[in-house]
Design a protein around this motif. Structure first.
Motif, PDB file in Angstrom:
ATOM      1  N   THR A  11       0.795  -1.230   0.000  1.00  0.00           N
ATOM      2  CA  THR A  11       0.000   0.000   0.000  1.00  0.00           C
ATOM      3  C   THR A  11       0.828   1.280   0.000  1.00  0.00           C
ATOM      4  OG1 THR A  11      -0.118   0.142   2.427  1.00  0.00           O
ATOM      5  CG2 THR A  11      -1.801  -1.198   1.305  1.00  0.00           C
ATOM      6  N   GLY A  12       2.107   1.198   0.380  1.00  0.00           N
ATOM      7  CA  GLY A  12       2.920   2.391   0.515  1.00  0.00           C
ATOM      8  C   GLY A  12       2.648   3.160   1.787  1.00  0.00           C
ATOM      9  N   SER A  13       1.783   2.623   2.648  1.00  0.00           N
ATOM     10  CA  SER A  13       1.460   3.283   3.916  1.00  0.00           C
ATOM     11  C   SER A  13       2.540   3.023   4.949  1.00  0.00           C
ATOM     12  CB  SER A  13       0.118   2.763   4.446  1.00  0.00           C
ATOM     13  OG  SER A  13      -0.140   3.250   5.758  1.00  0.00           O
ATOM     14  N   THR A  14       2.676   3.940   5.897  1.00  0.00           N
ATOM     15  CA  THR A  14       3.601   3.741   7.021  1.00  0.00           C
ATOM     16  C   THR A  14       2.847   3.375   8.298  1.00  0.00           C
ATOM     17  OG1 THR A  14       3.558   6.104   7.554  1.00  0.00           O
ATOM     18  CG2 THR A  14       5.302   5.333   6.063  1.00  0.00           C
ATOM     19  N   ALA A  15       1.536   3.110   8.184  1.00  0.00           N
ATOM     20  CA  ALA A  15       0.750   2.720   9.362  1.00  0.00           C
ATOM     21  C   ALA A  15       1.349   1.478  10.000  1.00  0.00           C
ATOM     22  CB  ALA A  15      -0.700   2.458   8.956  1.00  0.00           C
ATOM     23  N   SER A  16       1.369   1.455  11.330  1.00  0.00           N
ATOM     24  CA  SER A  16       1.980   0.336  12.038  1.00  0.00           C
ATOM     25  C   SER A  16       1.033  -0.204  13.092  1.00  0.00           C
ATOM     26  CB  SER A  16       3.300   0.768  12.688  1.00  0.00           C
ATOM     27  OG  SER A  16       3.078   1.827  13.601  1.00  0.00           O
ATOM     28  N   LEU A  17       1.334  -1.420  13.536  1.00  0.00           N
ATOM     29  CA  LEU A  17       0.513  -2.094  14.537  1.00  0.00           C
ATOM     30  C   LEU A  17       0.775  -1.562  15.931  1.00  0.00           C
ATOM     31  CD1 LEU A  17       0.744  -5.807  13.401  1.00  0.00           C
ATOM     32  CD2 LEU A  17      -1.374  -4.559  13.774  1.00  0.00           C
ATOM     33  N   GLN A  18      -0.305  -1.440  16.708  1.00  0.00           N
ATOM     34  CA  GLN A  18      -0.212  -1.166  18.134  1.00  0.00           C
ATOM     35  C   GLN A  18      -0.783  -2.370  18.874  1.00  0.00           C
ATOM     36  OE1 GLN A  18      -2.104   2.745  19.008  1.00  0.00           O
ATOM     37  NE2 GLN A  18      -2.387   2.828  16.789  1.00  0.00           N
ATOM     38  N   ARG A  19      -0.355  -2.573  20.106  1.00  0.00           N
ATOM     39  CA  ARG A  19      -0.925  -3.666  20.905  1.00  0.00           C
ATOM     40  C   ARG A  19      -2.129  -3.121  21.659  1.00  0.00           C
ATOM     41  NH1 ARG A  19       1.509  -6.412  24.865  1.00  0.00           N
ATOM     42  NH2 ARG A  19       0.453  -8.334  24.275  1.00  0.00           N
ATOM     43  N   LEU A  20      -3.326  -3.550  21.222  1.00  0.00           N
ATOM     44  CA  LEU A  20      -4.572  -3.050  21.797  1.00  0.00           C
ATOM     45  C   LEU A  20      -5.398  -4.212  22.336  1.00  0.00           C
ATOM     46  CD1 LEU A  20      -5.444  -0.576  18.894  1.00  0.00           C
ATOM     47  CD2 LEU A  20      -4.356  -0.005  21.076  1.00  0.00           C
ATOM     48  N   GLN A  21      -6.372  -3.905  23.144  1.00  0.00           N
ATOM     49  CA  GLN A  21      -7.297  -4.887  23.729  1.00  0.00           C
ATOM     50  C   GLN A  21      -6.532  -6.014  24.423  1.00  0.00           C
ATOM     51  OE1 GLN A  21     -10.239  -4.813  25.061  1.00  0.00           O
ATOM     52  NE2 GLN A  21     -11.363  -4.511  23.137  1.00  0.00           N
ATOM     53  N   THR A  22      -5.586  -5.621  25.287  1.00  0.00           N
ATOM     54  CA  THR A  22      -4.728  -6.604  25.964  1.00  0.00           C
ATOM     55  C   THR A  22      -5.020  -6.699  27.458  1.00  0.00           C
ATOM     56  OG1 THR A  22      -3.018  -4.920  26.314  1.00  0.00           O
ATOM     57  CG2 THR A  22      -2.871  -6.246  24.299  1.00  0.00           C
ATOM     58  N   LYS A  23      -6.047  -6.011  27.939  1.00  0.00           N
ATOM     59  CA  LYS A  23      -6.290  -5.972  29.383  1.00  0.00           C
ATOM     60  C   LYS A  23      -6.792  -7.316  29.892  1.00  0.00           C
ATOM     61  CE  LYS A  23      -7.048  -1.006  29.561  1.00  0.00           C
ATOM     62  NZ  LYS A  23      -8.001   0.090  29.859  1.00  0.00           N
ATOM     63  N   GLY A  24      -6.352  -7.634  31.099  1.00  0.00           N
ATOM     64  CA  GLY A  24      -6.647  -8.927  31.701  1.00  0.00           C
ATOM     65  C   GLY A  24      -5.358  -9.674  31.945  1.00  0.00           C
ATOM     66  N   PRO A  25      -5.335 -10.578  32.914  1.00  0.00           N
ATOM     67  CA  PRO A  25      -4.099 -11.292  33.232  1.00  0.00           C
ATOM     68  C   PRO A  25      -3.680 -12.250  32.129  1.00  0.00           C
ATOM     69  CG  PRO A  25      -5.950 -12.240  34.414  1.00  0.00           C
ATOM     70  CD  PRO A  25      -6.468 -10.999  33.756  1.00  0.00           C
ATOM     71  N   LYS A  26      -2.395 -12.452  32.015  1.00  0.00           N
ATOM     72  CA  LYS A  26      -1.872 -13.420  31.048  1.00  0.00           C
ATOM     73  C   LYS A  26      -2.053 -14.823  31.611  1.00  0.00           C
ATOM     74  CE  LYS A  26       0.738 -14.715  27.461  1.00  0.00           C
ATOM     75  NZ  LYS A  26       0.294 -14.556  26.064  1.00  0.00           N
ATOM     76  N   ILE A  27      -2.717 -15.690  30.866  1.00  0.00           N
ATOM     77  CA  ILE A  27      -2.963 -17.068  31.307  1.00  0.00           C
ATOM     78  C   ILE A  27      -2.292 -18.013  30.321  1.00  0.00           C
ATOM     79  CG2 ILE A  27      -4.686 -18.807  31.915  1.00  0.00           C
ATOM     80  CD1 ILE A  27      -6.702 -16.542  32.294  1.00  0.00           C
ATOM     81  N   GLU A  28      -1.419 -18.857  30.809  1.00  0.00           N
ATOM     82  CA  GLU A  28      -0.698 -19.793  29.946  1.00  0.00           C
ATOM     83  C   GLU A  28      -1.411 -21.150  29.902  1.00  0.00           C
ATOM     84  OE1 GLU A  28       1.641 -18.996  28.057  1.00  0.00           O
ATOM     85  OE2 GLU A  28       2.395 -17.101  28.877  1.00  0.00           O
ATOM     86  N   PRO A  29      -1.287 -21.866  28.805  1.00  0.00           N
ATOM     87  CA  PRO A  29      -1.960 -23.166  28.681  1.00  0.00           C
ATOM     88  C   PRO A  29      -1.536 -24.188  29.726  1.00  0.00           C
ATOM     89  CG  PRO A  29      -1.275 -22.369  26.534  1.00  0.00           C
ATOM     90  CD  PRO A  29      -0.657 -21.448  27.541  1.00  0.00           C
ATOM     91  N   ASP A  30      -0.345 -24.007  30.318  1.00  0.00           N
ATOM     92  CA  ASP A  30       0.111 -25.020  31.276  1.00  0.00           C
ATOM     93  C   ASP A  30      -0.703 -25.034  32.568  1.00  0.00           C
ATOM     94  OD1 ASP A  30       1.094 -22.744  32.515  1.00  0.00           O
ATOM     95  OD2 ASP A  30       3.201 -23.238  32.220  1.00  0.00           O
ATOM     96  N   VAL A  31      -1.620 -24.070  32.762  1.00  0.00           N
ATOM     97  CA  VAL A  31      -2.478 -24.107  33.947  1.00  0.00           C
ATOM     98  C   VAL A  31      -3.627 -25.094  33.753  1.00  0.00           C
ATOM     99  CG1 VAL A  31      -1.933 -21.696  34.439  1.00  0.00           C
ATOM    100  CG2 VAL A  31      -4.071 -22.248  33.262  1.00  0.00           C
ATOM    101  N   LEU A  32      -3.832 -25.568  32.551  1.00  0.00           N
ATOM    102  CA  LEU A  32      -4.958 -26.442  32.251  1.00  0.00           C
ATOM    103  C   LEU A  32      -4.632 -27.894  32.577  1.00  0.00           C
ATOM    104  CD1 LEU A  32      -5.970 -25.003  28.754  1.00  0.00           C
ATOM    105  CD2 LEU A  32      -6.935 -24.406  30.985  1.00  0.00           C
ATOM    106  N   SER A  33      -5.645 -28.601  32.988  1.00  0.00           N
ATOM    107  CA  SER A  33      -5.488 -30.040  33.199  1.00  0.00           C
ATOM    108  C   SER A  33      -5.536 -30.750  31.851  1.00  0.00           C
ATOM    109  CB  SER A  33      -6.616 -30.566  34.092  1.00  0.00           C
ATOM    110  OG  SER A  33      -7.859 -30.511  33.404  1.00  0.00           O
ATOM    111  N   ALA A  34      -5.124 -32.004  31.847  1.00  0.00           N
ATOM    112  CA  ALA A  34      -5.173 -32.791  30.606  1.00  0.00           C
ATOM    113  C   ALA A  34      -6.606 -32.891  30.095  1.00  0.00           C
ATOM    114  CB  ALA A  34      -4.581 -34.170  30.851  1.00  0.00           C
ATOM    115  N   ALA A  35      -7.555 -33.043  31.011  1.00  0.00           N
ATOM    116  CA  ALA A  35      -8.961 -33.152  30.608  1.00  0.00           C
ATOM    117  C   ALA A  35      -9.463 -31.852  29.988  1.00  0.00           C
ATOM    118  CB  ALA A  35      -9.818 -33.531  31.816  1.00  0.00           C
ATOM    119  N   GLU A  36      -9.036 -30.721  30.546  1.00  0.00           N
ATOM    120  CA  GLU A  36      -9.449 -29.427  30.005  1.00  0.00           C
ATOM    121  C   GLU A  36      -8.853 -29.196  28.623  1.00  0.00           C
ATOM    122  OE1 GLU A  36     -10.104 -27.071  34.249  1.00  0.00           O
ATOM    123  OE2 GLU A  36      -8.132 -27.051  33.259  1.00  0.00           O
TER     124      GLU A  36
END
Length: 214
Positions: A170-195
């Motif tokens: 496009t020739g644009s210089t628009a860049s990404l921002q990190r948005l809609q990130t509120k809330g704690p970070k949850i990693e998959p390793d907290v899940l049980s095998a069944a989950e």
């Protein structure tokens, strides 16, 4: 509608909880030449999703994308669901008594569920509360069943490469921002095998069709 830039023959199909707020905001600047800012008019707040709503693939007008570079971003379905829980349930309180009390009570679903309860009763929460279904429904509902439809498929970890390609096209210089990130970070390793197994079953089509791109 999706993002369709006819001038540049470029389309982007968004998926909720896959960097879509950040990407839509970038594409708004590409299309309009100035950054997006939330604003209020006639007593209503306008957000980026009012301009580029995420809609099911079955509702897309594919004829408008013929001959386009067609882009999408994918994410590991379990990580996407954990992001949904963190942001929509824990931060935005969309399953609280205040916001969804009547429908949850009618469906006999607990308010403010912990993660294990949310996963165990995910189909029920999706059926009861539209915003949860919107953010948790399988990616195939938004992307369709044919990965070959896309000329560019990026895992969420490589959105910087997508930004570079959009700028090149496009020739644009628009860049990404990190948005809609509120809330704690949850990693998959907290899940049980069944989950994990329950979620892999719920998102079976996503893994079968888009797992190799995640």
């Amino acid at each position: 509608m999706t993002v369709i830039l006819a001038e540049h023959k470029l389309s982007y199909i968004p998926v909720p909880k896959v960097a879509c707020t950040s990407l839509k905001t970038m594409f708004f600047e590409v299309e309009n030449g100035f950054p997006f800012g939330n604003f209020r008019t006639s007593g209503r707040h306008w957000y980026i999703h009012h301009f580029y709503p995420s809609v099911p693939f079955s509702e897309q007008d594919l004829s408008r994308m013929e001959g386009h570079s067609r882009m999408a971003v994918v994410r590991d379905p379990v990580k996407r669901l954990l992001s949904c829980y963190s942001n929509r349930v824990m931060h935005h309180k969309e399953l609280s008594k205040k916001k969804a009390g009547a429908v949850l009570q009618a469906a006999d679903l607990p308010f403010d569920p912990d993660l294990s309860t949310f996963i165990a009763r995910l189909p029920e929460y999706c059926a009861a509360v539209e915003s949860i279904w919107h953010h948790a429904m399988p990616m195939v509902a938004y992307l369709g069943n044919d990965p070959q439809f896309y000329t560019h498929l990026y895992p969420i970890e490589r959105t910087a490469e997508m930004q570079a390609e959009v700028q090149r096209l496009t020739g644009s210089t628009a860049s990404l921002q990190r948005l809609q990130t509120k809330g704690p970070k949850i990693e998959p390793d907290v899940l049980s095998a069944a989950e994990r197994a329950r979620l892999r079953d719920f998102y079976g089509e996503d893994y079968a069709l888009y797992g190799q791109y995640c």
